[in-house]
Design a protein around this motif. Structure first.
Motif, PDB file in Angstrom:
ATOM      1  N   THR A   8      11.683  38.874 -36.436  1.00  0.00           N
ATOM      2  CA  THR A   8      11.257  38.287 -35.152  1.00  0.00           C
ATOM      3  C   THR A   8      11.959  38.938 -33.968  1.00  0.00           C
ATOM      4  O   THR A   8      11.881  38.425 -32.859  1.00  0.00           O
ATOM      5  CB  THR A   8      11.569  36.789 -35.145  1.00  0.00           C
ATOM      6  N   PHE A   9      12.674  40.051 -34.194  1.00  0.00           N
ATOM      7  CA  PHE A   9      13.342  40.763 -33.114  1.00  0.00           C
ATOM      8  C   PHE A   9      13.138  42.259 -33.333  1.00  0.00           C
ATOM      9  O   PHE A   9      12.954  42.717 -34.469  1.00  0.00           O
ATOM     10  CB  PHE A   9      14.845  40.427 -33.066  1.00  0.00           C
ATOM     11  N   PRO A  10      13.185  43.065 -32.281  1.00  0.00           N
ATOM     12  CA  PRO A  10      12.974  44.514 -32.435  1.00  0.00           C
ATOM     13  C   PRO A  10      14.226  45.212 -32.957  1.00  0.00           C
ATOM     14  O   PRO A  10      15.356  44.773 -32.698  1.00  0.00           O
ATOM     15  CB  PRO A  10      12.635  44.961 -31.013  1.00  0.00           C
ATOM     16  N   THR A 103      22.213  32.621 -37.431  1.00  0.00           N
ATOM     17  CA  THR A 103      21.806  32.301 -36.058  1.00  0.00           C
ATOM     18  C   THR A 103      21.157  33.497 -35.367  1.00  0.00           C
ATOM     19  O   THR A 103      20.391  33.325 -34.419  1.00  0.00           O
ATOM     20  CB  THR A 103      23.022  31.851 -35.230  1.00  0.00           C
ATOM     21  N   CYS A 104      21.464  34.727 -35.844  1.00  0.00           N
ATOM     22  CA  CYS A 104      20.821  35.942 -35.324  1.00  0.00           C
ATOM     23  C   CYS A 104      19.567  36.299 -36.109  1.00  0.00           C
ATOM     24  O   CYS A 104      19.019  37.401 -35.915  1.00  0.00           O
ATOM     25  CB  CYS A 104      21.806  37.112 -35.369  1.00  0.00           C
ATOM     26  N   LEU A 105      19.129  35.383 -37.025  1.00  0.00           N
ATOM     27  CA  LEU A 105      17.928  35.587 -37.852  1.00  0.00           C
ATOM     28  C   LEU A 105      18.095  36.761 -38.814  1.00  0.00           C
ATOM     29  O   LEU A 105      17.145  37.466 -39.150  1.00  0.00           O
ATOM     30  CB  LEU A 105      16.683  35.785 -36.974  1.00  0.00           C
ATOM     31  N   MET A 130      22.531  42.071 -31.163  1.00  0.00           N
ATOM     32  CA  MET A 130      22.212  42.425 -29.767  1.00  0.00           C
ATOM     33  C   MET A 130      21.120  41.510 -29.213  1.00  0.00           C
ATOM     34  O   MET A 130      21.213  41.040 -28.063  1.00  0.00           O
ATOM     35  CB  MET A 130      21.770  43.889 -29.721  1.00  0.00           C
ATOM     36  N   ASN A 131      20.098  41.216 -30.011  1.00  0.00           N
ATOM     37  CA  ASN A 131      19.036  40.307 -29.572  1.00  0.00           C
ATOM     38  C   ASN A 131      19.589  38.907 -29.305  1.00  0.00           C
ATOM     39  O   ASN A 131      19.242  38.258 -28.313  1.00  0.00           O
ATOM     40  CB  ASN A 131      17.940  40.264 -30.644  1.00  0.00           C
TER      41      ASN A 131
END
Length: 462
Positions: A8-10, A103-105, A130-131
């Motif tokens: 869900t993040f790049p 928590t950072c997925l 970073m996200n």
């Protein structure tokens, strides 16, 4: 590919990751020595561990020293805790990162990602961190802003509650009337009621006098009308006499008759004049009486005007009394406030006097102690040259002893650094040997499994 599609993040590039962690996470000196080559093509384990440690410090305020501490309950069972410090730091960092990365997925994190990290996996983990940090920064600012507003509102609420309490206290003070002012207020109320009763009685007297004056004025108008009627009758009589004289005849009989008539008329006129004179005298006396009544009425009117002015002045006096009562209340309140301020100032003066007396005693004691100290110092100063020579000798001996100790310390530092370097090399070799051992064990297990399967097939009947 399936795991990358579910993200869900790049995943950021190495340049972006290096720039972000250099500017946002690492310290100034660490950022100067950190570059893209630490992450690509080969990832350095020390760099990754430092990045994870600084991330935990940035997010949770966990100091790096806390990772190197062994719990007290474990140090009792370990013979030499110093040998376990490096392992405990890695294990505690691994435990913290396993708690933080969901928590950072990022849900796939192993111990090998700290000891022998891979480029793609490390880039994935750092992209998730970073996200999360990009997401966390505006939220932290938002929470701080609301926290500041909450503190300001709390301070304002406390100030308002203090103001309300002060206002309630002042209202209670203002509502409570002292007994002296209550007695004065009762006296003023009784005086006002008496003044109103006397004013009502005087108003009744004035109305009665006005009614009597109106009756006198009506009677005088009737009498003036009667006088005007009498004057009109007399003037008509004079006109009739003139007309009769013009009609007198020259015959003697007629003259006699006319004379008799005239005499009778003269007699009747004389009688009428006498009666009219008497009536005029009566009217004059009545007119004098009326003039006297007019003067009395004027006096009564002047008295009524004086009473009216007296009533107005009484009303003004009552208003002035009310104003003075309010001024008295204001002055009494001011006096009370002044009395409270005086009491406060007296207390503060008493406290200041107590403080001054205590300060004087302290200064006196300090002077005495200072004098004693000065005397002792002077005595010591007299002995200072001898002690200085002794101290110089002692310092020379200590310097002579410190030189071989410094050399030994330098040798020990060099040996420790060589030992740590050798231990790190041994640790790397042992980890590589363990990996090779695990692979060989897995290969031998596969061979044993295959041989067992072959033997089982040969033992079956054809």
């Amino acid at each position: 590919m399936a795991a990358a599609e579910q993200l869900t993040f790049p995943t950021y590039k190495t340049e972006q990751l290096a720039h972000f962690f250099r500017t946002e996470v690492l310290l100034e000196q660490e950022g100067k020595h950190f570059s893209k080559s630490d992450l690509h093509p080969a990832v350095k384990p020390e760099t990754v561990q430092m990045l994870y440690m600084r991330t935990l410090q940035h997010v949770f305020r966990i100091n790096p020293e806390c990772l190197h501490m062994i719990p007290i309950n474990l140090t009792e069972d370990i013979e030499i805790p110093a040998f376990h410090e490096a392992a405990t730091a890695i294990l505690r960092l691994y435990h913290r990162m396993r708690l933080f990365l969901p928590t950072c997925l990022v849900y796939d994190f192993n111990l090998s990602d700290l000891l022998s990290p891979k480029t793609k996996k490390t880039a994935l983990i750092l992209s998730g961190i970073m996200n999360y940090l990009h997401f966390r920064k505006p939220r932290v600012d938002f929470v701080r802003e609301h926290d500041g507003k909450l503190r300001a509102d709390k301070d304002r609420f406390q100030g308002l509650t203090r103001g309300v309490k002060d206002a309630e206290r002042k209202l209670v003070i203002l509502k409570t009337i002292p007994p002296e002012q209550q007695a004065e207020a009762k006296e003023l109320k009784s005086a006002l009621t008496e003044q109103h009763s006397t004013n009502a009685h005087t108003y009744k007297q004035v109305n009665a006098v006005k009614d009597s004056v109106a009756e006198w004025k009506s009677k005088r108008a009737e009498r003036t009308q009667a006088l005007t009627k009498l004057k009109v009758a007399v003037s008509t009589r004079y006109e009739d006499n003139a007309a009769i004289q013009s009609q007198i005849l020259e015959s003697p009989e007629e003259l006699k008759l006319e004379m008799d008539k005239m005499k009778q008329t003269v007699k009747s006129i004389k009688a009428a004049t006498v009666t009219s004179d008497e009536f005029v005298v009566e009217l004059q006396s009545k007119a004098q009486i009326l003039d006297h009544g007019d003067s009395e009425v004027q006096l009564i009117c002047s008295l009524l005007q004086d009473l009216h002015t007296g009533l107005e002045t009484g009303k003004q006096d009552v208003l002035e009394v009310d104003k003075r009562v309010s001024e008295l209340e204001r002055q009494q309140k001011a006096m009370k406030s002044l009395a409270t301020e005086m009491d406060r100032e007296k207390r503060s003066d008493a406290m200041k006097l107590d403080k001054l007396s205590k300060q004087r005693l302290r200064r006196k004691n300090m002077r005495e102690t200072a004098e004693c100290h000065i005397q002792s110092v002077m005595k010591k100063c007299d002995l200072y040259p001898e002690k200085q020579e002794e101290m110089d000798d002692y310092i020379r001996t200590i310097n002579n002893e410190m030189q071989p100790l410094k050399a030994k310390i330098q040798i020990m530092v060099d040996t420790c650094s060589n030992g740590t370097r050798k231990a790190q090399d041994v640790y790397v070799r042992l980890s590589a040997a363990l990996d090779r051992l695990h692979k060989s064990i897995e290969a031998s297990q596969d061979e044993i499994h295959l041989t067992l399967q072959g033997q089982g097939k040969q033992g079956q009947p054809r």
